[in-house]
Design a protein around this motif. Structure first.
Motif, PDB file in Angstrom:
ATOM      1  N   GLN A 259       0.851  -1.203   0.000  1.00  0.00           N
ATOM      2  CA  GLN A 259       0.000   0.000   0.000  1.00  0.00           C
ATOM      3  C   GLN A 259       0.888   1.255   0.000  1.00  0.00           C
ATOM      4  N   VAL A 260       1.235   1.698  -1.200  1.00  0.00           N
ATOM      5  CA  VAL A 260       2.193   2.802  -1.350  1.00  0.00           C
ATOM      6  C   VAL A 260       1.655   4.100  -0.753  1.00  0.00           C
ATOM      7  N   ASP A 261       0.416   4.457  -1.094  1.00  0.00           N
ATOM      8  CA  ASP A 261      -0.133   5.744  -0.653  1.00  0.00           C
ATOM      9  C   ASP A 261      -0.178   5.831   0.867  1.00  0.00           C
ATOM     10  N   SER A 262      -0.675   4.766   1.513  1.00  0.00           N
ATOM     11  CA  SER A 262      -0.778   4.761   2.974  1.00  0.00           C
ATOM     12  C   SER A 262       0.601   4.821   3.618  1.00  0.00           C
ATOM     13  N   ALA A 263       1.547   4.066   3.054  1.00  0.00           N
ATOM     14  CA  ALA A 263       2.902   4.037   3.610  1.00  0.00           C
ATOM     15  C   ALA A 263       3.562   5.413   3.488  1.00  0.00           C
ATOM     16  N   MET A 264       3.401   6.065   2.345  1.00  0.00           N
ATOM     17  CA  MET A 264       4.002   7.383   2.141  1.00  0.00           C
ATOM     18  C   MET A 264       3.338   8.430   3.029  1.00  0.00           C
ATOM     19  N   LYS A 265       2.038   8.302   3.225  1.00  0.00           N
ATOM     20  CA  LYS A 265       1.312   9.244   4.098  1.00  0.00           C
ATOM     21  C   LYS A 265       1.834   9.130   5.529  1.00  0.00           C
ATOM     22  N   LEU A 266       2.043   7.906   5.988  1.00  0.00           N
ATOM     23  CA  LEU A 266       2.579   7.677   7.333  1.00  0.00           C
ATOM     24  C   LEU A 266       4.007   8.205   7.445  1.00  0.00           C
ATOM     25  N   TYR A 267       4.796   7.976   6.385  1.00  0.00           N
ATOM     26  CA  TYR A 267       6.181   8.448   6.400  1.00  0.00           C
ATOM     27  C   TYR A 267       6.223   9.980   6.512  1.00  0.00           C
ATOM     28  N   ASN A 268       5.392  10.667   5.705  1.00  0.00           N
ATOM     29  CA  ASN A 268       5.360  12.130   5.742  1.00  0.00           C
ATOM     30  C   ASN A 268       4.871  12.643   7.090  1.00  0.00           C
ATOM     31  N   SER A 269       3.843  11.965   7.640  1.00  0.00           N
ATOM     32  CA  SER A 269       3.323  12.342   8.958  1.00  0.00           C
ATOM     33  C   SER A 269       4.406  12.186  10.025  1.00  0.00           C
ATOM     34  N   MET A 270       5.161  11.123   9.917  1.00  0.00           N
ATOM     35  CA  MET A 270       6.221  10.823  10.893  1.00  0.00           C
ATOM     36  C   MET A 270       7.327  11.883  10.840  1.00  0.00           C
ATOM     37  N   THR A 271       7.786  12.197   9.628  1.00  0.00           N
ATOM     38  CA  THR A 271       8.882  13.168   9.493  1.00  0.00           C
ATOM     39  C   THR A 271       8.404  14.581   9.827  1.00  0.00           C
TER      40      THR A 271
END
Length: 627
Positions: A259-271
């Motif tokens: 799940q690319v979109d969800s993973a990238m959203k979490l990554y951006n939220s984290m950073t």
């Protein structure tokens, strides 16, 4: 009376002196006062004179005097309140032996202490005993049992006690809910944990940070991402900042499910929250992006990873390997260019893998710079790699590609290439006969390490020499290879019964040369020494049967073709050997009328691709290459 008066005046030193006098008198006169003894211990216990009261207890016990229930309970209460449960358990053991029972308040203290010590069977026994004696258990008793049984994995007992507590009209606390939910999560019973979680919130309790983290991570790790994300959003709304561990767990599980979109959203939220992703999180995200062929996004993430202070060489190489294994050679080359422009290095093993992929896909112009990089970094091109390049040349159909492949062979700087160049020169330049030259090269091979690779080289080389029409040179190579026991079971002499040649493990060119050379040996043995076997067999297998049969049919051989063997009686072969055309065939070269034969040679040559090579090197050699 004296003890009561001293107690009222708080003269505990006087009580102790009087007690010692009394013990002395009773031992001299045989007189004891049961009531006075017990009263002294109780007074001292209530005054929290811990050491004195226990000392008096031991003296009374040693004197053989009976100790009453109230005294036992006073002492146990004192030791439990002072944080000395094991001393209290010791007194309880004496109490049990004397047949005395605890009172209600001591049960309330004793059960949680026993539960905390891990003596769960004894705890539950006391709990049952307390109810049988019609003492009403308080919340602390229920709480300790629910907690200790849950942590010990006795979930059925824990839930039974919890339900029983509710039957008594007692309301669960937030701490009890937390304990129960943690126990069920650790046992992997997430559905039950979620029911308790919902019940807790309905009861008006606010889950703490630790419980939110537990619910989110446990459901994420079990693949229940919808529930995990729902709890994660509630956690953020409740004002809790998730830890890097929680973010990483969610991100890695979304990455694992593609799940690319969800993973990238979490990554951006984290950073954006100022949190630093861990190495495993970056690895999972980069692997996902590589698998989805999102090269530009992967490059952006890798540079951010580098800016975070991580060493990115390994991660970048892992992405490169994803493209190589997937067969996306263009993407692999593009990624390698990005790595070079960003100052990121990879290792020689991966460079070699990419080189072989380029060769396999016919990208020879891209392959040569990779090989040059490989060689310039002090990596040695081994015989297997050189042979695989030669195999590509054998199968090559276009002149332009032949030039590229010749250039690539030269770039290997392998001694086999010098040997090949020398093989095709004249004796004046070589300064020695072909046979001696071939022997010298094969003597330089370390057969302990390279035996399988040498067999592979001989097979491909003989294909090449046959196609180039260099039959005499090919016979020299076969002769020397056989002398060096590279094909030890190829020729078998069963005295006068049967002589055989087994070419099943040979390439097409090697098989043809082996047949011509071996029949020449058989002819000399039969004509010059008079040894004639009953039969001669050529074991070809189904692949080589037609090619060998076609070659021999051109000189009218007596060999009959069966499923995997060409066979003929020894006498028939003897007569055949006497024909001049056969002598010329065996001494000189394979007949030239072989357009069909050459076509077959071209299609049946071994591939350089490791997975479909007709002659793979032995497993230990492959393992050594991987290392």
């Amino acid at each position: 009376m004296l003890f009561d008066g001293l107690n009222q005046n708080r003269d505990f030193e006087g009580i102790q002196l009087l007690f010692d006098e009394m013990v002395g008198d009773s031992s001299n006169n045989g007189i004891s006062s049961f009531t006075a003894y017990n009263r002294v211990i109780q007074y001292l216990a209530k005054a929290e004179k811990l050491e004195v009261s226990f000392c008096c207890f031991k003296k009374v016990q040693d004197s053989g005097c009976k100790i009453d229930v109230q005294t036992y309970n006073s002492l146990i209460t004192l030791f439990l309140n002072k944080g000395l449960p094991y001393k209290a358990f010791e007194i309880y053991g004496s109490m049990e032996a004397a047949g005395c029972l605890l009172d209600g308040s001591t049960y309330e203290l004793m059960i949680p202490s026993l539960a905390k010590s891990g003596r769960l069977d004894a705890t539950f026994k006391l709990f049952q005993e307390m109810k049988e004696r019609n003492f009403r258990p308080g919340f602390s008793v229920f709480s300790s049992l629910v907690d200790s049984m849950g942590k010990a994995g006795r979930l059925d007992t824990s839930m039974k006690v919890y339900m029983e507590m509710q039957g008594y009209g007692l309301r669960s606390s937030a701490t009890m809910y937390v304990s129960l939910i943690e126990s069920y999560v650790k046992a992997g019973k997430l559905d039950a944990a979620l029911r308790l979680w919902d019940e807790m919130k309905k009861a008006g309790f606010r889950p703490n940070f630790g419980l939110y983290t537990l619910i989110v991570e446990s459901h994420a790790k079990s693949g229940k991402l919808d529930i995990a994300m729902s709890a994660f959003k509630d956690m953020e709304k409740a004002g809790f900042l998730p830890t890097p561990s929680t973010y990483s767990c969610l991100l890695e599980m979304h990455a694992a499910t593609g799940q690319v979109d969800s993973a990238m959203k979490l990554y951006n939220s984290m950073t954006n929250a100022g949190l630093r992703p861990g190495l495993s999180t970056y690895t999972a995200l980069l692997t996902l992006l590589a698998n989805k062929k999102l090269v530009d996004v992967a490059a952006k993430i890798l540079l951010e990873m580098k800016a975070m202070g991580y060493s990115v060489d390994v991660s970048a190489s892992d992405v490169l390997m994803v493209y190589i294994k997937d067969g996306s050679v263009d993407l692999a080359l593009r990624w390698l260019r990005f790595m070079g422009s960003s100052g990121i290095r990879t290792n020689n093993f991966i460079i070699r893998q990419l080189f072989e992929s380029c060769m396999k896909n016919g990208l020879y112009e891209s392959a040569k710079p990779l090989l040059e990089t490989y060689v310039s970094s002090a990596a040695k091109v081994d015989l297997i790699l050189y042979t695989s390049i030669l195999a590509h040349l054998v199968r090559c159909q276009e002149e332009e590609n032949e030039k590229h492949l010749m250039s690539i062979r030269s770039a290997t700087k392998h001694r086999a290439h010098s040997f090949m160049c020398g093989l095709f020169t004249g004796p004046e330049q070589r300064k020695q006969p072909v046979l001696s030259f071939v022997r010298e090269f094969f003597q330089s091979i370390d057969y302990e390490l390279e035996e399988g690779a040498a067999r592979y080289f001989v097979n491909v080389l003989l294909n090449y020499l046959v196609l180039m029409g260099q039959i005499n040179r090919a016979r020299c190579v076969w002769k020397v290879a056989y002398e060096n026991k590279l094909f030890p079971k190829a020729i078998v002499f069963d005295q006068h019964i049967a002589w055989s040649l087994d070419v099943r493990n040979l390439s097409v060119g090697a098989a043809l040369i082996a047949v011509a050379h071996t029949l020449h040996r058989f002819r000399k043995r039969m004509l010059y020494y008079g040894a004639v076997p009953r039969r001669i067999k050529l074991v070809t297998g189904p692949t080589l049967k037609i090619v060998v049969a076609q070659m021999l049919s051109s000189v009218e051989s007596p060999f009959e073709v069966s499923k995997v063997v060409l066979r003929a009686p020894g006498d028939s072969v003897m007569e055949w050997f006497k024909k001049p055309i056969v002598q010329q065939f065996l001494l000189n070269e394979i007949p030239s009328r072989s357009d069909i034969l050459l076509h077959k040679l071209n299609t049946l040559f071994p591939s350089s691709a490791p997975e479909i090579r007709s002659l793979s090197p032995p497993k230990p050699l492959i393992a050594r290459r991987a290392m």
